[in-house]
Scaffold this motif. Structure first.
Motif, PDB file in Angstrom:
ATOM      1  N   LYS A   1      39.680  18.514 109.072  1.00  0.00           N
ATOM      2  CA  LYS A   1      40.444  17.488 108.354  1.00  0.00           C
ATOM      3  C   LYS A   1      41.520  18.107 107.485  1.00  0.00           C
ATOM      4  CE  LYS A   1      38.670  13.046 108.066  1.00  0.00           C
ATOM      5  NZ  LYS A   1      37.373  12.463 108.086  1.00  0.00           N
TER       6      LYS A   1
ATOM      7  N   GLN B   1      54.172  10.581  98.984  1.00  0.00           N
ATOM      8  CA  GLN B   1      53.183  11.615  99.264  1.00  0.00           C
ATOM      9  C   GLN B   1      52.537  12.090  97.962  1.00  0.00           C
ATOM     10  OE1 GLN B   1      52.383  12.424 102.426  1.00  0.00           O
ATOM     11  NE2 GLN B   1      53.834  10.829 102.983  1.00  0.00           N
ATOM     12  N   SER B   2      51.258  12.501  98.080  1.00  0.00           N
ATOM     13  CA  SER B   2      50.573  12.954  96.872  1.00  0.00           C
ATOM     14  C   SER B   2      50.525  14.467  96.781  1.00  0.00           C
ATOM     15  CB  SER B   2      49.168  12.370  96.826  1.00  0.00           C
ATOM     16  OG  SER B   2      48.472  12.743  97.977  1.00  0.00           O
TER      17      SER B   2
ATOM     18  N   ILE C   1      59.560   2.515  87.049  1.00  0.00           N
ATOM     19  CA  ILE C   1      58.137   2.320  86.768  1.00  0.00           C
ATOM     20  C   ILE C   1      57.928   1.045  85.968  1.00  0.00           C
ATOM     21  CG2 ILE C   1      56.021   3.631  86.385  1.00  0.00           C
ATOM     22  CD1 ILE C   1      57.598   6.061  85.913  1.00  0.00           C
TER      23      ILE C   1
ATOM     24  N   GLU D   1      54.335  -4.564  86.983  1.00  0.00           N
ATOM     25  CA  GLU D   1      54.269  -5.783  87.790  1.00  0.00           C
ATOM     26  C   GLU D   1      53.962  -6.974  86.884  1.00  0.00           C
ATOM     27  OE1 GLU D   1      51.185  -5.506  90.713  1.00  0.00           O
ATOM     28  OE2 GLU D   1      51.205  -7.651  91.092  1.00  0.00           O
TER      29      GLU D   1
ATOM     30  N   TRP E   1      41.962 -13.847 103.907  1.00  0.00           N
ATOM     31  CA  TRP E   1      42.594 -13.130 105.034  1.00  0.00           C
ATOM     32  C   TRP E   1      42.944 -14.056 106.186  1.00  0.00           C
ATOM     33  CZ3 TRP E   1      43.655  -9.505 102.065  1.00  0.00           C
ATOM     34  CH2 TRP E   1      42.701  -8.845 101.280  1.00  0.00           C
TER      35      TRP E   1
ATOM     36  N   PRO F   1      54.433  -5.356  94.111  1.00  0.00           N
ATOM     37  CA  PRO F   1      54.408  -4.490  95.303  1.00  0.00           C
ATOM     38  C   PRO F   1      54.003  -5.302  96.543  1.00  0.00           C
ATOM     39  CG  PRO F   1      52.503  -4.047  93.934  1.00  0.00           C
ATOM     40  CD  PRO F   1      53.302  -5.091  93.220  1.00  0.00           C
TER      41      PRO F   1
ATOM     42  N   GLN G   1      52.731  -3.594  99.815  1.00  0.00           N
ATOM     43  CA  GLN G   1      51.378  -3.053  99.694  1.00  0.00           C
ATOM     44  C   GLN G   1      50.336  -4.148  99.958  1.00  0.00           C
ATOM     45  OE1 GLN G   1      50.734  -1.167  95.922  1.00  0.00           O
ATOM     46  NE2 GLN G   1      49.333   0.311  96.781  1.00  0.00           N
ATOM     47  N   TYR G   2      50.597  -5.333  99.410  1.00  0.00           N
ATOM     48  CA  TYR G   2      49.681  -6.451  99.649  1.00  0.00           C
ATOM     49  C   TYR G   2      49.696  -6.843 101.126  1.00  0.00           C
ATOM     50  CZ  TYR G   2      48.911  -7.267  94.679  1.00  0.00           C
ATOM     51  OH  TYR G   2      48.537  -7.134  93.376  1.00  0.00           O
TER      52      TYR G   2
ATOM     53  N   LYS H   1      50.342  -4.862 103.691  1.00  0.00           N
ATOM     54  CA  LYS H   1      49.605  -3.842 104.436  1.00  0.00           C
ATOM     55  C   LYS H   1      48.105  -4.061 104.301  1.00  0.00           C
ATOM     56  CE  LYS H   1      52.930  -0.147 104.698  1.00  0.00           C
ATOM     57  NZ  LYS H   1      53.293   1.216 104.400  1.00  0.00           N
ATOM     58  N   LEU H   2      47.683  -4.391 103.078  1.00  0.00           N
ATOM     59  CA  LEU H   2      46.262  -4.660 102.836  1.00  0.00           C
ATOM     60  C   LEU H   2      45.809  -5.844 103.679  1.00  0.00           C
ATOM     61  CD1 LEU H   2      43.666  -4.300 101.045  1.00  0.00           C
ATOM     62  CD2 LEU H   2      44.658  -5.968  99.521  1.00  0.00           C
TER      63      LEU H   2
ATOM     64  N   ALA I   1      42.978  -5.831 106.595  1.00  0.00           N
ATOM     65  CA  ALA I   1      41.776  -6.660 106.458  1.00  0.00           C
ATOM     66  C   ALA I   1      41.655  -7.625 107.637  1.00  0.00           C
ATOM     67  CB  ALA I   1      41.819  -7.421 105.141  1.00  0.00           C
TER      68      ALA I   1
END
Lengths: 441, 281
Positions: free
Chosen positions: A85, A337-338, A361, A364, A395, A421, A424-425, A427-428, A432
């Motif tokens: 991994k 990226q992190s 920054i 929200e 969903w 965002p 992001q929601y 994509k979630l 789901a």
């Protein structure tokens, strides 16, 4: 003259001047590459090599037995250090083959062959493209061999070569169009021949006039290839928007471009297809734009697949002190990226480094129902509903507002005054919903 | 005056008329229900959590009375509930081992190592899409999705980690579903006999050296717990220690194992632990 375009969409700042003028430079061959076994849409590969195996540049090291998949190849000559991994720029972490370069052996290069357009057969092209592991280089990384194998009941009449590059900052496709013009046009002809399309269109946004003039010049004797200038607008390069703008055809909900007789390929993909068919060269390197105010010398680089981001940024002069955010891809659809230990994959069109004063920054706050997102959504969806249902975890109701048709372009989040965002929601919600559907069977 | 009298009589008459119809239909169309169903329903916890697989508590009560389900089928109810139901039905009750949720992450807000700054939706599920900001890709995010879904108010966030009140927890499994990182599991725990239990507060299956780099309290897979507690209540699952909860209650070596654990990964939960407030009657 009114330029061709689609309705809605946004006009962000483009910032292409940082990197569009320099030629494509070669990124120094890395000491170590991390080659993830899944760099494409579809079934992940199984490794074909083991630890301590010697591999050659261009050797196939991973493969899967499925229709929608793409093999992976080693991009350097060396020894397999491990298979486990590793960080992945898209999925967080995934199984990858780590190869250490053997500096005593000179790396293999491919000689340029010739393509006889009259003689090549469609099956031969498909086989070569599949073996070479070519995927869409625009970002979605959909296997190219699947795109050029349309079923018989869906005849293709037009091939569109996508040279829009509507994402801000990125200039990789622009440079490819300027430096590999002949290969782009040859690639378009090969694809047209393979799927039996009569017409080819090259779509270029109006902020790349030099590329447009070059293509116009080179295709003036080709009767069946048009070069079209498009309005500078985001997301002009999304394939559904591009088809709408150029041909006024609408891809049905849940459908693919082949449903309306069109196949769209990125200019970079066309060049890779030519290299695979002509020179038998697999997809082991790609052009990556390293840009942003956070790097010292922004530019476009030919990077071996699997090179860690840190090496690529080093080649671009390293990070500035005020660099805070690294994104794979452009600022609108890219993935933050992190760490810099992630490798360049087939879908990495750019590495964007933003500074502290550029990253917003703001917190929200609640939706004020201004409907700016609805006004700008190029797919005519209602992003406010997605956020509402995602927060309430409803969903199934997300399916009823056609969440699966969202192309995740980010126009909604860009115009949102409440800084929600939204993508992001979405994509979630998609994730789901997919889990829910697979659970039901 | 006249209008008031007429309207009073008219409205009163209408009321009487419908009351009579209601009374008649109530008698004529009465559905006979086993009175025991009502009693069983009262004995059940009555939160309609769905953990037993039925649509509601009433559904389960009906099935128990019909004999299609057993009195101990309610995973939320303890042995008292089972006994009460058995008494109503006049059958013998079996001994039940109640279950509780146990958290397998011990990295509190203070010691959690971060690899980036995350700005985005503040729930675990949303953060999980891009991996969040913490270094460990198996550990707790600390946004408390589990707290939100708990129907029994049994979870509390303490120093960025969910702490489960063993006495309030019923083992319904809602938190297990909610956690995108799968750090909560449902384990056997007999509330009548015990007030505390033990947990391996780590879920990272990676090699010791890798875990050590990203977490101070992660399981390094040394297998000392397995060696120190020879009765098999601790075992190794690859590079991660796990507990066999069917055996752990008979073990008297908890303290030794906890003391010897080099990474301090093993934690005592319940009465002795300061974090948990015990509200057992």
């Amino acid at each position: 003259m009114r330029l061709k375009s689609f309705k809605q969409g946004i006009h962000p700042g483009y910032y292409k001047g940082l990197s569009e003028n320099g030629p494509i430079k070669k990124c120094p061959s890395p000491k170590k590459v991390i080659i993830p076994l899944s760099q494409h849409t579809g079934a992940p590969c199984k490794p074909l090599v083991e630890r301590k195996d010697k591999v050659e540049r261009g050797q196939k090291i991973g493969e899967a037995d499925a229709f929608i998949t793409s093999p992976v190849h080693s991009s350097i000559t060396g020894t397999v250090k491990s298979i486990d991994k590793q960080p992945h720029p898209v999925s967080g972490s995934f199984d990858a083959v780590i190869i250490e370069r053997d500096e005593s052996i000179e790396e293999k290069e491919w000689e340029k062959g010739v393509i006889d357009l009259e003689k090549i057969s469609a099956d031969e092209v498909r086989k070569k493209v599949r073996e070479a592991g070519i995927v869409g280089l625009g970002g979605a990384a959909f296997p190219a061999s699947v795109k050029i194998s349309p079923p018989k009941e869906k005849p293709i009449d037009t091939i569109i070569l996508n040279g829009c590059e509507c994402e801000p900052y990125l200039t990789a496709d622009h440079r490819i169009m300027l430096e590999y013009t002949d290969d782009c046009i040859l690639g378009l002809k090969v694809i047209m021949k393979t799927v039996g399309a009569k017409k080819g269109i090259v779509g270029i946004e109006a902020n790349k006039m030099d590329a447009f003039k070059l293509f116009l010049e080179k295709t003036k004797d080709e009767g069946n290839i048009d070069v079209e200038l498009l309005e500078v607008k985001y997301p002009e390069g999304a394939e559904k928007m591009l088809i709408k703008a150029l041909l006024s055809r609408e891809v049905p909900a849940g459908g693919l471009p082949m449903d309306v007789g069109v196949v769209v390929h990125n200019v970079g993909t066309a060049v890779s297809i030519v290299e695979a068919v002509r020179d038998n060269k697999p997809l082991i390197e790609r052009v990556v734009t390293v840009t942003g105010k956070g790097v010292n010398n922004p530019g476009n680089f030919m990077v071996a697949i699997g090179t860690p981001f840190s090496d690529v940024i080093e080649a671009a002069g390293g990070l500035k002190d005020n660099a805070v955010k690294v994104i794979m891809g452009g600022p609108l659809m890219g993935i933050a990226q992190s760490g810099l230990d992630v490798p360049v994959v087939k879908g990495t069109s750019g590495i964007l480094v933003l500074t502290a004063d550029e990253t917003d920054i703001e917190e929200e706050v609640n939706c004020i129902r201004c409907a700016r997102c609805v006004d700008h959504c190029p797919m005519y969806l209602i992003p406010t509903e997605f956020v509402k249902f995602a927060r309430g975890e409803a969903w199934e109701r997300m399916d009823s507002v056609n969440i699966m048709d969202c192309i995740e372009c980010g126009s909604c989040a860009f115009v949102c005054p409440s800084k929600i965002p939204i993508v992001q929601y979405i994509k979630l919600g998609k994730l789901a919903l997919r889990n829910l559907k697979s659970k039901k069977g | 005056m006249n209008i008031i009298v007429i309207s009073t009589i008219a409205m009163g008459g209408l009321g009487m008329f419908f009351a009579i119809i209601l009374a008649i239909t109530n008698k004529k169309l009465y559905v006979k229900e086993d009175p025991r169903i009502e009693k069983v329903l009262e004995a059940l916890p009555g939160v309609n959590c769905g953990a037993c697989g039925n649509a509601s508590c009433h559904d389960l009560a009906q099935k128990i009375v019909k004999g299609e389900a057993e009195p101990h089928d309610c995973p939320v109810g303890d042995s008292e509930v089972t006994e009460n139901i058995a008494n109503i039905l006049g059958i013998e009750s079996k001994e039940v081992i109640t279950k509780v949720a146990i958290v397998h992450c011990g990295a509190t807000e203070k010691i959690r190592k971060k690899r980036a700054v995350y700005i985005g939706g503040q729930t675990c599920r949303v953060a999980d899409i891009i991996g969040g900001e913490i270094s460990c890709s198996y550990g707790c995010f600390g946004y408390g999705d589990c707290v939100t879904v708990c129907l029994f108010d049994a979870i509390e966030m303490v120093e960025g980690l969910p702490v489960i009140d063993l006495m309030k927890c019923t083992g319904c499994g809602q938190c297990v579903e909610a956690c995108p990182r799968n750090i909560i599991s449902i384990e056997d725990f007999s509330k009548e006999k015990l007030t505390s239990t033990i947990s391996i507060a780590c879920n990272n299956p990676d090699k010791g050296a890798v875990v050590r780099k990203i977490c101070e309290v992660g399981c390094i897979g040394c297998s000392l717990c397995e060696k120190n507690c020879e009765d098999g209540s601790f075992y190794m699952d690859g590079m991660l220690a796990r507990i066999d909860y069917s055996k752990v209650y008979n073990s008297e070596k908890w303290d030794l194992v906890i003391e010897k654990c080099p990474a301090k990964t093993i934690k005592k939960l319940g009465k002795e632990s300061k974090c948990v407030c015990v509200t057992h009657p």
